[in-house]
Design an enzyme around this catalytic site. Sequence first.
Site: not given
Ligand code: DGL
Length: 264
Positions: A73-75, A42-43, A152, A10-11, A183-185
Amino acid sequence: MDNRPIGFLDSGVGGLTVVRELMRQLPHEEIVYIGDSARAPYGPRPAEQIREYTWELVNFLLTKNVKMIVFACNTATAVAWEEVKEALDIPVIGVILPGSSAAIKSTTSGKIGVIGTPMTIKSDIYREKINQLSPQMTVTSLSCPKFAPIVESNEANSSLAKKVVYETLAPLVGKVDTLILGCTHYPLLRPIIQNVMGDQVKLIDSGAECIRDISVLLNYFQLNHSREVALEKHRFFTTASVASFREIAENWLGQTIHVEHVDL
Ligand code: DGL
């Protein structure tokens, strides 16, 4: 049987929401986790950079002798999953297809919402996958650039988080009966998101949904771990501060974990 670990990337700390579900549903499996908090989020980054960083995370996990890689991580899934999956000879799991199927199953009105990072929403991948499976679904997408940075920085329970979630999600309230946390966050903000959307809206945790795919593939390829893994066997790596990662992780996972710093 295969007693090698499963690799998660993940990011940053978001993939821990997937790990928590794995620990609950498949407690025999050993985990190696890499979170790139030094370069999160990352987004908002360009696709080419996300692709490059994702490959660095994948290559790091490959040095740990993993039997499977989970894009928690979806991104990264939106940008690089197809390519990495084609290139490796171990199974590579993404979170977008499982989240899409779960949303189709959940909705009764056919009105599905998706929230995610700027890249995930720009890619329009959830709409594409959902409509491939079920063309009559209406998908409304919303980019939430402030959510992952709040998580974060360990502020998911703050009044700032409440304010930001309330303001950002306002355009979706009353418009959908199912909302994909793309998004996993975001599961760390789940109580606030549920509160803003209303109890009648079903929230889909895309990361948690991918555990079923992991389980199916472990069974299919006979890769299951043969015995329960001692907690201290799991290894968590972060590219940023160990203390900050550990605080968020131990809170979320409810247990003490082993965290190491790594420079990629
Ligand atoms: N957790 C990530 C996701 O599922 C990325 C969040 C990020 O770094 O922007 O997309």
